[in-house]
Design an enzyme around this catalytic site. Structure first.
Site, PDB file in Angstrom:
ATOM      1  CG  ASP A  52     -34.899 -58.517 -19.230  1.00 27.44           C
ATOM      2  OD1 ASP A  52     -35.885 -59.100 -19.499  1.00 27.44           O
ATOM      3  OD2 ASP A  52     -35.011 -57.214 -19.076  1.00 27.44           O
ATOM      4  CE  LYS A  74     -30.137 -55.342 -12.909  1.00 27.31           C
ATOM      5  NZ  LYS A  74     -29.476 -55.537 -14.175  1.00 27.31           N
ATOM      6  CG  MET A 188     -39.586 -52.121 -11.160  1.00 31.38           C
ATOM      7  SD  MET A 188     -38.310 -51.487 -11.331  1.00 31.38           S
ATOM      8  CE  MET A 188     -38.209 -50.001 -12.485  1.00 31.38           C
TER       9      MET A 188
END
Ligand code: SAH
Length: 271
Positions: A52, A74, A188
């Site tokens: 990732d 992502k 996040m």
């Protein structure tokens, strides 16, 4: 006679990544220093490394010379590959008889969708292992001199996500976390830092609750800023803090200032 090399001995004694098998592995939060030996062994043996966006280039460079690197991840919270497609790709590669390393930033099971990938592999009958990694939240605390737990300060630490796909439940979720009375380590959080701080204050946390943001922990460009919860968003903006970053809120944060004072007074090394 060659000199003994205990590290090479350990690496060759670790499990074999067999053709048709998948290892779902954590790469740690950034620089190669937090990589585990299990994950390094996986990198050395893999035919394909499916990684990732948060996996450092220096870590990917440890893959064997014949290994194919495939990006599947992502960026900035937006899916650049659908989760179902990534899981299906892992199954397809394994069925082709490849040795597959699925490499994720941090730990594969902490906000990394590793659980879903594991379920897909299991349902498809693909042999797999899960290799832990150093998760960004705990690494961020360590490099910032903020103990995750400290006698007399906290009895628990909460790992939370600042981003939830389930809309509508936000206020209740932050209220429950605020009521826990324990330090919060929030992944996040950067895109809605101000909103998270407001929600926690609305839920009862004092505006002066100590908070810190740790960006790019263990990687080049690592940064730490500290401010009261009510001012953390503005402080982070003014400092130009960029993701990836962790927000930490609670009574463990002031230990950083205390240790920095002691280091300054006593000349302890900090590098
Ligand atoms: N599985 C990963 C987390 C993936 S979610 C783990 O266990 O660490 C991605 C979030 O992790 C980012 O939004 C950020 O909050 C955090 N993160 C990842 N790497 C980081 C780093 N080097 N420094 C600070 N935060 C990081």
């Amino acid at each position: 006679m060659t000199a003994p090399d205990p590290l090479a001995d350990i690496l060759s004694s670790l499990a074999r990544l067999e053709p048709g098998h998948v290892w779902l592995a954590g790469a740690g939060p950034g620089g190669p220093g937090t990589l585990t030996l299990d994950t390094l062994a996986g990198l050395r043996q893999a035919d394909v490394v499916v990684h990732d966006a948060l996996v450092d280039r220096a870590v990917l460079d440890l893959a064997g010379p014949g290994a194919v690197l495939e990006f599947a991840g992502k960026r900035g919270g937006r899916p650049s590959a659908q989760q179902a497609d990534i899981s299906a790709r892992l199954v397809a590669l394994a069925r082709e008889g490849r040795r597959v390393l699925r490499l994720k930033g941090g730990d594969p099971f902490v906000f990394g969708r590793g659980g879903e990938e594991m379920l897909t592999l299991a349902a498809a009958g693909i042999p797999f292992r899960v290799l832990p990694g150093v998760t960004a939240g705990l690494a961020a605390l360590a490099v910032a001199y903020i103990p995750a737990t400290m006698r007399g300060v906290n009895q628990a630490v909460v790992l939370a996500t600042g981003y939830s796909a389930e809309e509508g439940e936000e206020a209740a979720r932050w209220a429950a976390l605020a009521r826990s009375g324990q330090p919060l380590v929030i992944y996040m959080a950067m895109s809605r830092l101000g909103g998270i701080a407001d929600s926690l204050i609305a839920a009862g946390l004092p505006p002066e609750t100590p908070a810190a943001v740790v960006a790019s922990a263990t990687a080049p460009g690592q940064r730490v800023i500290v401010a009261p919860l009510a001012g953390i968003d503005q402080e982070a903006r003014e400092a130009g803090i960029e993701p990836p970053a962790i927000l930490v809120v609670g009574g463990i944060v002031p230990l950083r200032a205390e240790v920095l004072r002691l280091i300054e007074a006593h000349g302890g090394a900090t590098a």
